[in-house]
Scaffold this motif. Structure first.
Motif, PDB file in Angstrom:
ATOM      1  N   PHE A 247      -2.399  -5.804  -0.514  1.00  0.00           N
ATOM      2  CA  PHE A 247      -2.750  -7.042  -1.204  1.00  0.00           C
ATOM      3  C   PHE A 247      -1.546  -7.886  -1.594  1.00  0.00           C
ATOM      4  O   PHE A 247      -1.705  -9.048  -1.974  1.00  0.00           O
ATOM      5  CB  PHE A 247      -3.550  -6.716  -2.477  1.00  0.00           C
ATOM      6  CG  PHE A 247      -4.705  -5.792  -2.256  1.00  0.00           C
ATOM      7  CD1 PHE A 247      -5.728  -6.116  -1.374  1.00  0.00           C
ATOM      8  CD2 PHE A 247      -4.772  -4.572  -2.918  1.00  0.00           C
ATOM      9  CE1 PHE A 247      -6.797  -5.257  -1.171  1.00  0.00           C
ATOM     10  CE2 PHE A 247      -5.835  -3.711  -2.726  1.00  0.00           C
ATOM     11  CZ  PHE A 247      -6.854  -4.046  -1.844  1.00  0.00           C
ATOM     12  N   THR A 248      -0.349  -7.322  -1.519  1.00  0.00           N
ATOM     13  CA  THR A 248       0.817  -8.007  -2.073  1.00  0.00           C
ATOM     14  C   THR A 248       1.165  -9.300  -1.344  1.00  0.00           C
ATOM     15  O   THR A 248       1.683 -10.237  -1.953  1.00  0.00           O
ATOM     16  CB  THR A 248       2.034  -7.069  -2.071  1.00  0.00           C
ATOM     17  OG1 THR A 248       2.233  -6.567  -0.748  1.00  0.00           O
ATOM     18  CG2 THR A 248       1.820  -5.910  -3.023  1.00  0.00           C
ATOM     19  N   SER A 249       0.890  -9.375  -0.062  1.00  0.00           N
ATOM     20  CA  SER A 249       1.225 -10.572   0.703  1.00  0.00           C
ATOM     21  C   SER A 249       0.040 -11.502   0.908  1.00  0.00           C
ATOM     22  O   SER A 249       0.156 -12.517   1.589  1.00  0.00           O
ATOM     23  CB  SER A 249       1.799 -10.177   2.073  1.00  0.00           C
ATOM     24  OG  SER A 249       0.842  -9.442   2.819  1.00  0.00           O
ATOM     25  N   ASN A 250      -1.101 -11.165   0.317  1.00  0.00           N
ATOM     26  CA  ASN A 250      -2.282 -12.002   0.486  1.00  0.00           C
ATOM     27  C   ASN A 250      -2.239 -13.156  -0.511  1.00  0.00           C
ATOM     28  O   ASN A 250      -2.152 -12.930  -1.717  1.00  0.00           O
ATOM     29  CB  ASN A 250      -3.546 -11.154   0.271  1.00  0.00           C
ATOM     30  CG  ASN A 250      -4.808 -11.924   0.626  1.00  0.00           C
ATOM     31  OD1 ASN A 250      -5.176 -12.862  -0.053  1.00  0.00           O
ATOM     32  ND2 ASN A 250      -5.452 -11.520   1.710  1.00  0.00           N
ATOM     33  N   PRO A 251      -2.323 -14.413  -0.051  1.00  0.00           N
ATOM     34  CA  PRO A 251      -2.196 -15.554  -0.969  1.00  0.00           C
ATOM     35  C   PRO A 251      -3.373 -15.713  -1.925  1.00  0.00           C
ATOM     36  O   PRO A 251      -3.257 -16.412  -2.930  1.00  0.00           O
ATOM     37  CB  PRO A 251      -2.111 -16.752  -0.012  1.00  0.00           C
ATOM     38  CG  PRO A 251      -2.791 -16.300   1.241  1.00  0.00           C
ATOM     39  CD  PRO A 251      -2.503 -14.838   1.353  1.00  0.00           C
ATOM     40  N   GLN A 252      -4.507 -15.068  -1.633  1.00  0.00           N
ATOM     41  CA  GLN A 252      -5.683 -15.220  -2.481  1.00  0.00           C
ATOM     42  C   GLN A 252      -5.828 -14.114  -3.531  1.00  0.00           C
ATOM     43  O   GLN A 252      -6.645 -14.230  -4.435  1.00  0.00           O
ATOM     44  CB  GLN A 252      -6.948 -15.254  -1.609  1.00  0.00           C
ATOM     45  CG  GLN A 252      -7.048 -16.467  -0.700  1.00  0.00           C
ATOM     46  CD  GLN A 252      -7.092 -17.768  -1.496  1.00  0.00           C
ATOM     47  OE1 GLN A 252      -7.783 -17.871  -2.499  1.00  0.00           O
ATOM     48  NE2 GLN A 252      -6.319 -18.757  -1.047  1.00  0.00           N
ATOM     49  N   LEU A 253      -5.037 -13.042  -3.391  1.00  0.00           N
ATOM     50  CA  LEU A 253      -5.223 -11.890  -4.267  1.00  0.00           C
ATOM     51  C   LEU A 253      -3.942 -11.555  -5.028  1.00  0.00           C
ATOM     52  O   LEU A 253      -2.840 -11.836  -4.552  1.00  0.00           O
ATOM     53  CB  LEU A 253      -5.659 -10.667  -3.454  1.00  0.00           C
ATOM     54  CG  LEU A 253      -6.981 -10.765  -2.692  1.00  0.00           C
ATOM     55  CD1 LEU A 253      -7.165  -9.553  -1.786  1.00  0.00           C
ATOM     56  CD2 LEU A 253      -8.161 -10.889  -3.661  1.00  0.00           C
ATOM     57  N   GLU A 254      -4.118 -10.927  -6.183  1.00  0.00           N
ATOM     58  CA  GLU A 254      -2.989 -10.403  -6.926  1.00  0.00           C
ATOM     59  C   GLU A 254      -3.354  -9.051  -7.528  1.00  0.00           C
ATOM     60  O   GLU A 254      -4.531  -8.754  -7.745  1.00  0.00           O
ATOM     61  CB  GLU A 254      -2.555 -11.365  -8.031  1.00  0.00           C
ATOM     62  CG  GLU A 254      -3.598 -11.651  -9.085  1.00  0.00           C
ATOM     63  CD  GLU A 254      -3.070 -12.582 -10.165  1.00  0.00           C
ATOM     64  OE1 GLU A 254      -1.855 -12.565 -10.421  1.00  0.00           O
ATOM     65  OE2 GLU A 254      -3.884 -13.314 -10.766  1.00  0.00           O
ATOM     66  N   VAL A 255      -2.336  -8.244  -7.752  1.00  0.00           N
ATOM     67  CA  VAL A 255      -2.520  -6.941  -8.386  1.00  0.00           C
ATOM     68  C   VAL A 255      -1.884  -7.012  -9.770  1.00  0.00           C
ATOM     69  O   VAL A 255      -0.700  -7.322  -9.902  1.00  0.00           O
ATOM     70  CB  VAL A 255      -1.870  -5.813  -7.552  1.00  0.00           C
ATOM     71  CG1 VAL A 255      -2.052  -4.469  -8.262  1.00  0.00           C
ATOM     72  CG2 VAL A 255      -2.459  -5.767  -6.147  1.00  0.00           C
ATOM     73  N   VAL A 256      -2.681  -6.735 -10.796  1.00  0.00           N
ATOM     74  CA  VAL A 256      -2.207  -6.837 -12.176  1.00  0.00           C
ATOM     75  C   VAL A 256      -2.223  -5.443 -12.788  1.00  0.00           C
ATOM     76  O   VAL A 256      -3.235  -4.745 -12.757  1.00  0.00           O
ATOM     77  CB  VAL A 256      -3.081  -7.792 -13.007  1.00  0.00           C
ATOM     78  CG1 VAL A 256      -2.560  -7.869 -14.441  1.00  0.00           C
ATOM     79  CG2 VAL A 256      -3.109  -9.169 -12.369  1.00  0.00           C
TER      80      VAL A 256
END
Length: 493
Positions: A247-256
Motif C-alpha cells: 500500500f505504500t506506493s498507492n496514491p489512494q491509500l495510506e497506512v496509519v
C-alpha cells in the motif's frame, strides 16, 4: 446566433460537470478479519461485536474517545458523592431508541440492573453486580448507588457491555440490534457482510455517511486486493504486516500506525494438571523464546510482555524478565514437578493470523522440552463457546484487546481459572480508592503479582496498523476500546 446556441449547451455541460465534481461520497466499505458471533455486547465479549456496534448502534451513559478519555454521551453531566457511593447522571432530552421507545431513567435502570443480575451473561457482570440500587428522581435523572466504593465504575460504564437498551426490543439484539445510536441496523448476510444505515431521527449530530458496509475478509491477500481495487475503503487493524508494503506506493491509500490495548497471551487452564503447578507454568514460559517469536510473528515490531498490561496503558510498568528463554532449566522444572517426557497437551487457536503463527512456533518450542503438543484450530464461535465460555481447554493463544482489563484475573468464573488471594486483596484495595497515585501504585503491584505467578504466558503487544483511503476523515486509527465509531466519519472532497 449560432455561436450563442453553441455556447449555451457547453455552459450547461460545464455546470453539470461542476455539480458532479462537488458531489461527496456518503457510503463506506470497511474490512474486518472476524465476523461477530452476534450483535449484543451485553451477552458476548467478542471484539468484533464492538467493532460494528460501539457508538454506532448502541450508546452508553458515557463513552471513550480515541485518546481513551471519558466523555459524555446519553448522560450530558454527572457527579459523584464524596463517599464514592452515589453517581448522579442527567440524561439528554428527547432521545429515542430505534424502536421509537423514549430514553428515560427507567431504561437505564433496566439495562444496568439486568447486566448485574444473577443470571446475567454480561462479560463484565462483576462491575454491575457492585450496584446496590438505582433510583429515578424523574425521567431524566438517574441515581446509581454502589454497595462499596468502586474506582473504575465510571470508566467501565464507557465499555461496550454497558450499552443502554430498550426493554421492548432487548430479546432481539443478537440478530437485530436496537439502540439509540447514529446508525440503524440494515442487513446481515452471514459470512459476507453487514450493513448499517444512517439514523434519520438521531438525537445528536447528523452523520455524514448514509450507509456503512462491514465486509468480513479474514484472508489478508483478498483484503489487500479489495483495498487496492477500491472495493474496500478502510481496514482497521490490518492482519498481516508483510502485506502492508503493497500500500505504500498507492496514491489512494495510506497506512496509519496507532495505539491498541493488544495483549497476546498463551492462556493456560490453571484448574487442571499440570498447569495448577507454578513450576510447570514457569517451565512453559522458559521454553519459549519470545523474542524470536516476536521476530517471526510481528517482524520484530512488538513489545515483549511480562504481565497483563499493554505499554500504552497509563498504569503500565516495565517488569523484569523473570522467566527468560532457558530450555534446560525448563526441563529441570518439569522433572521437579513430576512431569515425565511425552506428556500430551492440546493447543487450540482461533482463525487469526497471529494466533495461528504463534501456536505453531510455541508447539515446536514445547516439544523441545519433552511435551507432546497437538495443534487444534477452532472456529471463532466454537472458541468463544468452548474455551472462553466453558473453560474447556489445555492451552490457547489469544489477544485480549479490552482496555485496562487486569481485573479479569479476579473474575469468577474466568476461562483460565486463575485464583489468587493476594491478587484479590490488591484489586479490592485498588477499586476502593479514587486516588490516582494510590491506584497506580496498586496497579503496579497487581502487574508484579501476575508476573510472578505467570498464570498465563504473557507474549507480546503490537501496535495497530490501519489501511484507509487518503480522503477519509474521522476514522479511529487508535483503538482505546473495541470499536469503530462512524458518527463523525466523512469524505473529504
Amino acid at each position: 446566433m449560432k455561436i450563442l446556441l453553441i455556447i449555451l449547451p457547453l455552459l450547461a455541460m460545464s455546470l453539470t460537470g461542476c455539480a458532479k465534481a462537488a458531489e461527496v461520497r456518503d457510503t463506506l466499505s470497511i474490512g474486518l478479519a472476524i465476523e461477530p458471533p452476534g450483535l449484543d455486547p451485553t451477552r458476548g465479549s467478542s471484539e468484533a461485536i464492538g467493532m460494528v456496534t460501539y457508538d454506532n448502534i448502541y450508546e452508553g451513559l458515557v463513552r471513550l474517545d480515541q485518546q481513551g478519555m471519558i466523555k459524555p454521551l446519553l448522560a450530558q453531566t454527572w457527579s459523584v458523592s464524596p463517599d464514592g457511593l452515589t453517581y448522579d447522571f442527567a440524561l439528554h432530552e428527547n432521545v429515542h431508541f430505534h424502536d421509537e421507545t423514549l430514553l428515560t431513567c427507567e431504561n437505564v435502570k433496566f439495562s444496568l440492573l439486568r447486566a448485574g443480575a444473577s443470571g446475567s451473561t454480561n462479560p463484565d457482570r462483576n462491575t454491575f453486580s457492585q450496584i446496590a440500587d438505582i433510583s429515578c428522581p424523574d425521567s431524566l435523572h438517574v441515581q446509581v448507588r454502589l454497595q462499596r466504593p468502586y474506582g473504575s465504575f465510571l470508566y467501565q460504564l464507557a465499555w461496550n457491555d454497558a450499552a443502554i437498551l430498550s426493554p421492548a426490543s432487548v430479546a432481539q439484539n443478537i440478530s437485530h440490534p436496537v439502540g439509540t445510536g447514529p446508525f440503524v441496523f440494515g442487513e446481515w448476510q452471514r459470512g459476507d457482510h453487514l450493513t448499517l444505515n444512517r439514523n434519520p431521527e438521531y438525537w445528536g449530530s447528523r452523520p455524514a455517511l448514509r450507509s456503512v458496509t462491514f465486509r468480513f475478509m479474514p484472508d489478508p491477500l483478498s483484503a489487500s486486493n479489495a483495498l487496492l481495487a477500491g472495493e474496500l475503503d478502510a481496514y482497521p487493524s490490518f492482519p498481516s504486516r508483510e502485506i502492508l508494503s503493497r500500500f505504500t506506493s498507492n496514491p489512494q491509500l495510506e497506512v496509519v500506525r496507532g495505539s491498541f490495548p493488544f495483549k497476546a497471551i498463551l492462556a493456560l487452564n490453571n484448574a487442571h494438571r499440570p498447569f495448577n503447578d507454578l513450576r510447570v507454568r514457569q517451565a512453559i514460559a522458559q521454553a519459549i523464546d519470545r523474542k524470536a517469536l516476536i521476530q517471526a510473528v510481528a517482524e520484530g515490531d512488538a513489545t515483549l510482555l511480562q504481565s497483563h498490561m499493554a505499554p500504552d496503558d497509563p498504569d503500565y510498568i516495565a517488569q523484569p524478565d523473570r522467566y527468560p528463554y532457558d530450555p534446560d532449566h525448563a526441563r529441570a522444572l518439569l522433572k521437579d514437578a513430576g512431569i515425565a517426557p511425552g506428556l500430551h497437551l492440546t493447543l487450540a487457536f482461533p482463525p487469526i493470523g497471529y494466533a495461528r503463527d504463534s501456536s505453531e512456533l510455541i508447539a515446536a518450542y514445547l516439544e523441545q522440552i519433552g511435551l507432546n503438543v497437538t495443534l487444534q484450530p477452532v472456529e471463532w464461535p466454537a472458541w468463544l463457546s468452548q474455551i472462553y465460555g466453558q473453560g474447556a481447554f489445555d492451552m490457547t493463544v489469544i489477544a485480549h484487546t479490552e482496555p485496562h482489563d487486569i481485573a479479569i484475573y479476579d473474575r469468577t468464573p474466568v476461562y483460565f481459572h486463575y485464583h489468587s488471594p493476594v491478587f484479590h486483596d490488591l484489586l479490592g484495595r485498588y477499586e476502593a480508592t479514587a486516588d490516582p497515585v494510590l491506584r497506580r501504585a496498586l496497579s503496579a503491584q497487581m502487574q508484579t503479582q501476575l508476573s510472578q505467578d505467570e498464570p498465563n504466558i504473557f507474549l507480546f503487544s503490537m501496535p495497530r496498523e490501519t489501511v484507509l483511503n487518503r480522503h477519509l476523515r474521522g476514522l479511529w486509527t487508535n483503538q482505546p476500546i473495541a470499536g469503530c465509531p462512524l458518527g463523525g466519519v466523512f469524505w473529504e472532497p
